[in-house]
Write an enzyme that holds these catalytic residues in place. Structure first.
Site, short mmCIF file in Angstrom:
data_model
loop_
_atom_site.label_atom_id
_atom_site.label_comp_id
_atom_site.label_asym_id
_atom_site.label_seq_id
_atom_site.Cartn_x
_atom_site.Cartn_y
_atom_site.Cartn_z
N ALA A 54 0.83 -1.20 0.00
CA ALA A 54 0.00 0.00 0.00
C ALA A 54 0.86 1.26 0.00
CB ALA A 54 -0.93 0.00 1.22
N SER A 105 8.52 -2.57 -0.97
CA SER A 105 7.91 -2.92 -2.26
C SER A 105 8.19 -4.36 -2.66
CB SER A 105 8.48 -1.96 -3.32
OG SER A 105 7.88 -2.17 -4.58
N ALA A 120 6.84 -8.59 -2.84
CA ALA A 120 5.65 -9.42 -2.97
C ALA A 120 5.66 -10.45 -1.85
CB ALA A 120 5.65 -10.10 -4.34
N CYS A 130 3.40 -12.31 -0.78
CA CYS A 130 2.71 -13.55 -1.14
C CYS A 130 3.64 -14.53 -1.83
CB CYS A 130 1.54 -13.27 -2.07
SG CYS A 130 0.39 -12.07 -1.41
N ALA A 187 -3.23 -8.69 -1.00
CA ALA A 187 -2.28 -7.83 -1.72
C ALA A 187 -2.94 -6.89 -2.72
CB ALA A 187 -1.24 -8.70 -2.42
N ASN A 228 -2.80 -2.81 -2.77
CA ASN A 228 -2.32 -2.03 -3.93
C ASN A 228 -3.37 -1.03 -4.38
OD1 ASN A 228 0.35 -2.95 -5.51
ND2 ASN A 228 -0.41 -4.62 -4.26
N TYR A 288 -16.04 -21.93 -24.52
CA TYR A 288 -16.04 -23.39 -24.54
C TYR A 288 -15.20 -23.94 -25.67
CZ TYR A 288 -17.52 -27.95 -26.23
OH TYR A 288 -17.52 -29.23 -26.72
N TRP A 334 -21.39 -26.41 -21.35
CA TRP A 334 -21.86 -25.53 -20.27
C TRP A 334 -20.78 -25.60 -19.20
CZ3 TRP A 334 -26.53 -22.93 -20.70
CH2 TRP A 334 -27.43 -23.40 -21.68
N ARG A 339 -28.81 -24.61 -11.73
CA ARG A 339 -29.42 -25.34 -10.61
C ARG A 339 -29.83 -24.40 -9.48
NH1 ARG A 339 -25.83 -30.89 -10.16
NH2 ARG A 339 -26.01 -31.40 -12.37
#
Lengths: 446, 446
Positions: free
Chosen positions: A11, A38, A40, A42, A298, A302, A424, A432, A441
């Protein structure tokens, strides 16, 4: 204008960059208590597990202080913000030399992040006991793992599950202990068992419904004491969640939300004039419930940082809110969720219905087809889409949660999902695709 | 009430099933000219390529005539509908014995499908010259391929590109000839070269800007004559598109659309009372342009068939329209598109802008990260999302086109896409997944 940002990870640095773009003349200073900005966070499990080239934590750094300086942003490492005088417009910062200074600001951003929860048993001097949130955490854990054989992970959430795979990939024995009756308890109950099964197929010893009471060892940890006996381990990773760092906010007189994180408006402003907040220390608006929540992730950090940066620099940006999307991988499994689970919808007082569908991600006759389970949740009466959870044995298929995430952002109905013209071809889906079948459903129940 | 359906593949059988559910008392009869009903035609390239267990075309059959009969739907194979008397309410059907009968109907569905385009050069008695649309087509091609060595595919669209991979997988030499300057010409120009590159990496000899004028051979084909010389081949697959089968519609006095396919309203009704149409013989509403288009795909056929079935049986259903989503795989590449390309938007008279972004599908530092290219298109002024095209070296990433497809269905803006709370974890995406980054850049141009 002087913009002061406390915290230089997701942030904070997003805010700094955006503020610079918005206002080329502003003084922008970032105070970061640690040595890295700065990065990452994760990516840390993956760097530990060898999924990052060279297992190099440095590769997780997106921008260095030098690069930020070239953009006219001053970054001060090893600087701990200790207090705020909102009337005077100053923040007290202790520098690497131990001396404190009152730093003036016109706009102050609290981007102080979060810290791993350390239960009493984890507040220990024993070696081999770790948490994982920062690069130094990862470096320390990596060092320990070099002579480890048997690791006990405490906690079956995102980090615990990601690390279980990565530690097995390093050839270690892994025991995972979870207090709740099942791992991945963020998911509704029917989706948890497949997650456990993937862990067990991957060779993880999973112990659920087990509470940790203490640790054994002298010097280095040798075991984890639980209400179901002693678990031998030379390394313990405590991954029982994170909590917002709000000491500075409280010192500044900023109001916290019910979650315990900093309350902000949609411009990322706190209730103290001149002070904004963003990232893992702050709440965010949940667009499905319309209420503030604490879901520190994250992308949210950001986004919120960008909004804060623009506004602090004199611009006008608003944070649209989140829909609670998350995804993670453990072994071959991908797990995605967005919106509300059935349990969360009920807690929010909504009349919700859910359907469960077990099918395949690709056309059933195609060799590439792997099992996938989706639970789709909608609101009775209104027909509004509320959320979905996906557990996919081919992990990429969990990313189809994005269809639900995108629709939730527009307030779409289950009918809108059913009407979606999804892609598809046999290697990718059934005619589907499974979100459409689930929507068909669910429509009958709403 | 007697419901007569001409054509027993995707649209026809979907209609029959829905009509039965809607009206348990109706007589429902399906006349199918061929020997197979209810099969997944899109699976034929994969059955030919060994991607279907046992390479068994029968596995592509979703429901057999026997299963349909158990549901009270009469299926008559080998029955060719030759004429319609709309005033009398009869359809003339030639049975397997060669005799014709006038079959009465209260409601008639034209689900006559499409047939492969056969240019003059392909109208030949030479053996080894094939098209691919039906199970018998695939069976015949499979037989030819057993002693084939070198196949020339004419046409670089979906089928040609899918078959190029599958034929290479069978160990055959493959030459692909395309009349246009590049393959995959449905995509905007910047995305075509990577498709060609994937073919060439896969060992396909790609010849673009080359027109076929004839074939050589006696008995069996030996070569393809082109304006760039002779291409030696013992097998030729002609895959230059399909066209709607509309003979019966014209015989019934049904109006065709500008595309040449049957014009229908959103209840799948033609302009002749009592006669509906659905599937590869009919147009569909494009929700982005608001105009009818002919984009014959399986999901559209299934949806339209359901709508037709409900309405013919006395219910009330509407087809929401399509957004032109498509996806295909060739070698490692996944190619997805939805909405309008820049070229299509301009043809539709829209003021469109596009951005191109080349990045990775997963976090850049993660070993799993592979290149991905997205082109995102929006409308200037309104900010409306118009479409996207994705070419991904890890084919699953092309399925993220569904995010755009879902949003297009709701009339969303590029800002809505940017605001989407998409799922992030390092094995799945960057913090800002590539559709978000593209949206951010496109917003500056609109």
């Amino acid at each position: 204008m002087r913009i002061v940002i406390v915290g230089g990870v997701a942030a904070g640095m997003s805010a700094a960059s955006r503020a610079r773009r918005q206002n080329p003349d502003a003084d922008i200073v970032v105070f970061e208590a640690g040595e890295f900005i700065s990065y990452a966070a994760c990516g840390l499990p993956y760097a530990l597990g060898g999924e990052v080239e060279g297992s190099d934590f440095g590769r997780l750094v997106i921008r260095t202080p030098g690069q930020m300086r070239q953009r006219g942003i001053s970054v001060r490492l090893g600087c701990q913000a200790e207090g705020v005088d909102a009337r005077a417009g100053t923040v007290t910062v202790r520098g690497p030399d131990g001396a404190t200074r009152a730093e003036p600001y016109d706009r102050l951003l609290l981007a102080t992040g979060a810290e791993p929860v350390r239960p009493p048993f984890a507040q220990t001097d024993l070696q081999g006991v770790h948490v994982l949130k920062s690069i130094p955490d990862a470096q320390a854990l990596d060092e320990t793992l070099r002579d480890a054989q048997r690791v006990c992970i405490v906690g079956g959430g995102y980090i615990g599950l990601e690390m279980a795979e990565m530690l097995r990939q390093r050839g270690l024995s892994v025991v995972l202990v979870e207090r709740m009756p099942e791992v991945a308890s963020i998911l509704d109950e029917p989706l948890r068992a497949p997650v456990r099964a993937a862990l067990e197929r991957g060779g993880v010893d999973v112990r659920t419904g087990v509470s940790v009471s203490g640790l054994t060892g002298h010097g280095r940890v040798t075991g984890v004491q639980t209400d179901a006996g002693l678990i031998r381990a030379d390394t313990v990773l405590v991954a029982v969640g994170i909590r917002p760092r709000t000491e500075l906010a409280r010192a500044a007189g900023v109001t916290l939300g019910a979650s315990g994180a900093i309350a902000v408006n949609n411009r990322q402003e706190t209730d103290v004039p001149g002070i904004s907040a963003a990232g893992d220390c702050a709440e965010a608006l949940h667009r499905v419930t319309g209420r503030p929540v604490y879901i520190p992730l994250a992308l949210t950090a950001n986004r919120a940082g960008r909004v804060a940066g623009v506004n602090m620099a004199g611009g006008d940006a608003t944070f649209p809110g989140i829909v609670g999307t998350g995804i993670f991988k453990t072994f071959e499994l991908g797990i995605g969720l967005s919106g509300l689970t059935q349990a969360q919808a009920e807690q929010a007082g909504l009349k919700a219905a859910s359907v469960d569908l077990s099918t395949t991600d690709a056309a059933g006759y195609h060799r590439a087809a792997r099992p996938v389970h989706i639970r789709l949740t909608g609101e009775k009466g209104s027909g509004r889409l509320l959320g979905a959870q996906i557990v996919a044995e081919e992990h990429h298929a969990a990313k189809r949660i994005d269809v639900i995430a995108a629709l939730l952002g527009t307030g779409a109905s289950v009918q809108d999902l059913f009407d979606s013209d999804l892609a598809y071809a046999p290697p990718f889906s059934s005619t589907w695709d499974f979100p459409l079948v689930a929507a068909d459903r669910l429509l009958r129940l709403l």
